[in-house]
Design an enzyme around this catalytic site. Structure first.
Site, short mmCIF file in Angstrom:
data_model
loop_
_atom_site.label_atom_id
_atom_site.label_comp_id
_atom_site.label_asym_id
_atom_site.label_seq_id
_atom_site.Cartn_x
_atom_site.Cartn_y
_atom_site.Cartn_z
N GLU A 1 0.83 -1.32 0.04
CA GLU A 1 -0.08 -0.07 0.03
C GLU A 1 0.90 1.32 0.02
OE1 GLU A 1 -3.48 0.10 2.52
OE2 GLU A 1 -4.15 -1.81 1.65
C1 LIG Z 1 3.21 -9.47 0.07
C2 LIG Z 1 2.78 -8.55 -0.77
C3 LIG Z 1 1.30 -8.39 -0.94
C4 LIG Z 1 1.03 -7.43 -2.14
N1 LIG Z 1 -0.17 -7.44 -2.63
C5 LIG Z 1 -0.51 -6.68 -3.43
C6 LIG Z 1 -1.84 -6.80 -4.37
O1 LIG Z 1 -2.75 -7.48 -3.68
N2 LIG Z 1 -2.32 -6.23 -5.33
C7 LIG Z 1 -1.09 -5.53 -5.78
O2 LIG Z 1 -1.38 -4.90 -6.98
N3 LIG Z 1 0.08 -5.28 -5.52
C8 LIG Z 1 0.41 -6.00 -4.16
N4 LIG Z 1 1.78 -5.72 -3.95
C9 LIG Z 1 2.67 -4.91 -4.24
C10 LIG Z 1 3.25 -3.79 -3.53
O3 LIG Z 1 2.27 -2.73 -3.38
C11 LIG Z 1 4.56 -3.38 -4.18
O4 LIG Z 1 5.52 -4.32 -3.73
C12 LIG Z 1 5.01 -2.05 -3.81
O5 LIG Z 1 4.04 -1.04 -4.58
C13 LIG Z 1 6.46 -1.72 -4.05
O6 LIG Z 1 6.78 -2.22 -5.35
P1 LIG Z 1 8.11 -2.92 -5.65
O7 LIG Z 1 8.07 -4.12 -4.59
O8 LIG Z 1 8.32 -3.30 -6.92
O9 LIG Z 1 9.10 -1.67 -4.95
P2 LIG Z 1 9.86 -0.78 -5.89
O10 LIG Z 1 9.03 -0.13 -6.57
O11 LIG Z 1 10.99 -1.63 -6.81
O12 LIG Z 1 10.69 0.17 -4.85
C14 LIG Z 1 11.93 -0.19 -4.20
C15 LIG Z 1 12.23 0.92 -3.29
O13 LIG Z 1 12.33 2.06 -3.75
C16 LIG Z 1 11.44 3.16 -3.12
N5 LIG Z 1 11.26 4.00 -4.19
C17 LIG Z 1 10.51 3.82 -5.21
N6 LIG Z 1 10.41 4.97 -6.01
C18 LIG Z 1 10.84 5.98 -5.02
C19 LIG Z 1 10.88 7.24 -4.98
N7 LIG Z 1 10.24 7.96 -6.02
N8 LIG Z 1 11.14 7.90 -4.23
C20 LIG Z 1 11.78 7.36 -3.22
N9 LIG Z 1 11.75 5.72 -2.84
C21 LIG Z 1 11.25 5.26 -3.88
C22 LIG Z 1 10.52 2.32 -2.59
O14 LIG Z 1 9.94 2.81 -1.30
C23 LIG Z 1 11.06 1.02 -2.23
O15 LIG Z 1 11.59 0.93 -0.70
C24 LIG Z 1 2.16 -6.67 -2.65
C25 LIG Z 1 3.35 -6.65 -2.12
C26 LIG Z 1 3.87 -7.78 -1.37
C27 LIG Z 1 5.19 -7.77 -1.06
#
Ligand SMILES: Cc1cc2nc3c(=O)[nH]c(=O)nc-3n(C[C@H](O)[C@H](O)[C@H](O)COP(=O)(O)OP(=O)(O)OC[C@H]3O[C@@H](n4cnc5c(N)ncnc54)[C@H](O)[C@@H]3O)c2cc1C
Length: 740
Positions: free
Chosen positions: A440
């Site tokens: 989220e």
């Molecule tokens: C257990 C679990 C359940 C989930 N359930 C759902 C679901 O039901 N439906 C769904 O659609 N998604 C779901 N997600 C996805 C979740 O919302 C994403 O994992 C999340 O949005 C982050 O994406 P990412 O993991 O690819 O991280 P990335 O986008 O690769 O980010 C990596 C890091 O970089 C940071 N970052 C990225 N951009 C910036 C910026 N501009 N400034 C500063 N920091 C930044 C982030 O905060 C993070 O710390 C789930 C994820 C998990 C792990």
């Protein structure tokens, strides 16, 4: 020339031109995110002089009789059914009877109105259910959380057509349909709007007929409930290359409902998120055809997906994870207090060592604060607000405080919490923390971009209006609107500068406090002081950085932290007021205030030290922090007073740790509670013996210093404590079998 025309021509116009260059160019997705939801106490804090009566007069969150009956009935029943060890280590899923119970008792329909067959609960009731389940089983809690959070149910409620609501909502409410929501893909995580999942408007066959529809191709991952979902809420980019809808080719992000038995949908594989076993996995679609009516809200909502998602998130982010985090903070404080009371080293309970008290005191205060903020946020949601900035604050700060509290609990329990087995009630909570941090809106992004980056524009009294004026296609009309708002803004900033300086130079002593403040008056004055400083610092930062602030994430994050502290501390003051103003709870309020004010000063100092305009920083420092950083955080005495609240049963302890789900008889948590009670009950006997110079109670049996009944009580207590201190071990062959 009238004075106002002269001002517009000679002052406002150059500033208008400058601002048009300096302010950030906003993409559509950014604008939609910023405009989602509304503002509430965050806007009041931004004025620099919050009206405390508005906060104190607001009715606290309350449960209806029916909601209370649900908590005492089905929720208690579910908690009694759950065996988290078996779920995590043997079944790797909820057992079928729990799935059936969740559906039959409409746990998936808490936010669905009664007229569609749901429970129609308030945000507070929803939060309470999640909170109680979280302390029994994270898998059960997440399974319940997701259908009631951002997803098909909520999107249909806000944006669905009546026909869609009538078809889907009753089926979602009673679990005939299990939903999931697919936004994230390998390419698009935090930057979800960059997804490459796409749909093309075309004609195709649906239930034997040729209809207008969408051909979809996608690859999503991390989707909670995905592997078992029967209907997928899917976000994708829609194109209409043949102009079948009669408009643009690129239609933008769109959200549709896709039954998972539609040909081409591949679903079922599972991820293992941090050893948690709630259903989560990837899914894909290859040339999946759906009719146009599957778009949530029908054809007229085509291309509005991003705005729909942001609106739904604006409220939802304030409930699920903050409730889980509040539960984890309370759970950490409860278990650590009890364990530190019964576990002895060097001949005394470990909870009496100052080093352990430092952790216990922090856990107690965080439990108080996070729950205070949860209740206040739920009250706002139930009053009809959709406070997007506050929801983001809650998501980030509740989960970060959960991380601190659970880490502290692990440290206090030491080996007891490290060794896995049914006797370990903490390690699973610990393992799950990164999930709360990631979902989220991952926390770094939420802190650096959302809280202040979007919050400043949203909650600022004038900025949105100025940006709207700058964006006006008619330059003359834009200039006039800009001129009207700019000078009010200038007056506001000037007033705040005087207020911030006056309060900083007098350490807030003469700031106003509400009449109801009582002994908390100095705290209200402190917040008044920092609210004025924050409002001024925000204005100066925005004025000197303009659009460049977007890239200055560390500055933005610090300002966001100040706004967040102001909100969380407001919630603490309100909780004390709403809960009956108990003197015994004052150490908790004191700890939160001392800690929060120290954070505010430290972050303000960080802004001033790093603001690129050194002249502006110099003036700001003189106005906001003339004596430097003076706040040092909670005193040792305050921390120890908070710790003591956890170490013995009392009404204050009950107020601090309310409504935890009751463990099953004989479970590790039940045994901990029993040992804690026995330790507290026998403490006067042991104290009496100690005063008489007797250290080993067994030596006193039969001497007249200890009667048989007392000796039996002590024996029972020691056995209960030994049982709590025990950890699990496993037959090596059984572990080898698990590996095999
Ligand atoms: C257990 C679990 C359940 C989930 N359930 C759902 C679901 O039901 N439906 C769904 O659609 N998604 C779901 N997600 C996805 C979740 O919302 C994403 O994992 C999340 O949005 C982050 O994406 P990412 O993991 O690819 O991280 P990335 O986008 O690769 O980010 C990596 C890091 O970089 C940071 N970052 C990225 N951009 C910036 C910026 N501009 N400034 C500063 N920091 C930044 C982030 O905060 C993070 O710390 C789930 C994820 C998990 C792990």
């Amino acid at each position: 020339m009238a004075a106002s025309s002269w001002r517009r021509e000679w002052l406002s116009k150059p500033l208008y031109r400058w601002a048009a260059r300096a302010l950030p160019a906003m993409s559509d997705t950014e604008r939609e995110a910023i405009e989602a939801g509304d503002v509430w106490w965050d806007a009041e804090l931004f004025t620099g002089r919050p009206d405390w009566r508005k906060l104190l007069d607001m009715p606290p969150a309350r449960l209806s009789d029916e909601e209370r009956a649900f908590l005492d009935g089905p929720v208690a029943e579910l908690c009694a059914m759950v065996d988290d060890w078996r779920i995590n280590w043997e079944l790797h899923d909820l057992p079928p009877d729990i799935w059936a119970f969740l559906k039959a008792r409409k746990f998936f329909g808490m936010i669905i109105p009664r007229k569609y067959g749901g429970l129609g609960f308030s945000a507070y009731a929803h939060s309470e259910v999640v909170r109680r389940l979280s302390t029994r089983s994270l898998t059960a809690a997440v399974t319940v959380m997701v259908p009631n959070s951002l997803g098909p149910g909520e999107l249909l409620l806000h944006f669905g057509t009546e026909a869609q609501r009538e078809h889907w909502l009753p089926r979602l409410a009673d679990g005939r349909e299990v939903p999931c929501f697919g936004l994230t893909s390998p390419e698009a995580g935090s930057d979800a709007a960059s997804m490459v999942d796409h749909g093309v408007v075309c004609k195709g066959t649906w239930q034997g007929q040729e209809v207008l529809g969408i051909r979809l191709n996608w690859h999503k991952r991390y989707i909670t409930l995905g592997p078992v979902a029967t209907v997928l809420g899917l976000a994708f980019k829609l194109r209409d290359p043949d102009g079948l809808l009669g408009g643009r080719e690129e239609l933008g992000i769109t959200v549709a409902l896709v039954p998972t038995d539609t040909p081409g949908v591949e679903i079922g594989r599972r991820h293992i998120p941090a050893m948690q076993v709630f259903q989560n996995g990837p899914n894909q679609g290859r040339d999946v055809f759906i009719p146009l009516e599957s778009v949530i809200g029908g054809a007229e909502r085509v291309g509005q997906g991003w705005q729909m998602l942001m609106t739904a998130l604006a409220a939802g982010r304030g409930i699920s994870l903050p409730s889980l985090a509040a539960a984890s903070c309370v759970f950490s404080a409860h278990t650590s207090g009890a364990y530190a009371r019964v576990r002895q080293q060097f001949g005394i309970p470990i909870g009496k060592f100052e080093g352990v008290q430092e952790k216990l005191g922090r856990m107690a205060a965080l439990a108080y604060q996070v729950d205070a903020a949860r209740r206040l946020t739920c009250a706002a949601l139930d009053a009809g607000h959709k406070p997007a900035v506050i929801s983001a604050i809650m998501k980030y700060h509740a989960t970060e405080r959960m991380r601190i509290a659970v880490n502290d609990a692990m440290d206090v329990h030491a080996g007891k919490a490290v060794i896995d087995g049914p006797r370990n009630y903490l390690s699973n909570v610990y393992r799950a923390i990164p999930i709360g941090i990631t979902v989220e809106g991952a926390n770094i992004l939420t802190r650096c971009l959302i809280v202040f980056g979007q919050g400043a524009i949203r909650a600022h009294p004038y900025l949105m209006h100025e940006m709207a004026a700058l964006a006006d296609n008619d330059p003359q009309r834009g200039l006039e609107a800009f001129d009207r708002v700019l000078w009010r803004h200038a007056g506001h900033a000037f007033g705040n500068a005087l207020r911030a300086a006056g309060r900083a130079w007098t350490a807030g002593r003469f700031a106003p406090a509400p009449r109801a403040a009582g002994p908390l008056a100095p705290h209200y004055r402190a917040l008044e002081r920092y609210a004025a400083a924050f409002a001024l610092a925000a204005d100066v930062t925005l004025a000197t950085l303009g659009g460049a602030l977007k890239r200055k994430e560390m500055l933005s994050a610090r300002l966001g932290d100040i706004l967040a502290e102001l909100y969380l501390l407001s919630a603490v003051l309100k909780r004390w007021h709403d809960e009956g103003r108990h003197a015994e709870d004052l150490p908790l309020v004191q700890w939160c205030m001392e800690s929060g004010c120290a954070t505010i000063e430290e972050r303000l100092d960080g802004v001033l030290a790093n603001l690129p305009s050194r002249a502006a920083a110099f003036v700001l420092r003189a106005a906001c922090l003339p004596w430097g950083v003076r706040r040092r955080g909670p005193s040792d005495a305050t921390t120890m007073a908070c710790a003591e609240l956890l170490l013995a049963p009392s009404p204050a302890r009950d107020r601090l740790l309310p409504g935890l789900a009751r463990p099953r008889p004989g479970e590790a948590l039940d045994r901990l509670a029993r040992a804690f009670e026995l330790a507290a009950g026998t403490a006067p006997i042991l104290d009496g013996l100690r005063h008489a110079g007797i250290r080993d109670w067994r030596a006193a049996v039969g001497t007249g210093a200890l009667d048989a009944a007392q000796a039996a009580q002590l024996e029972e207590m020691e056995q209960a404590v030994a049982d709590v201190v025990e950890v699990d071990s496993f037959d090596a062959a059984s572990l080898a079998r698990k590996q095999g």
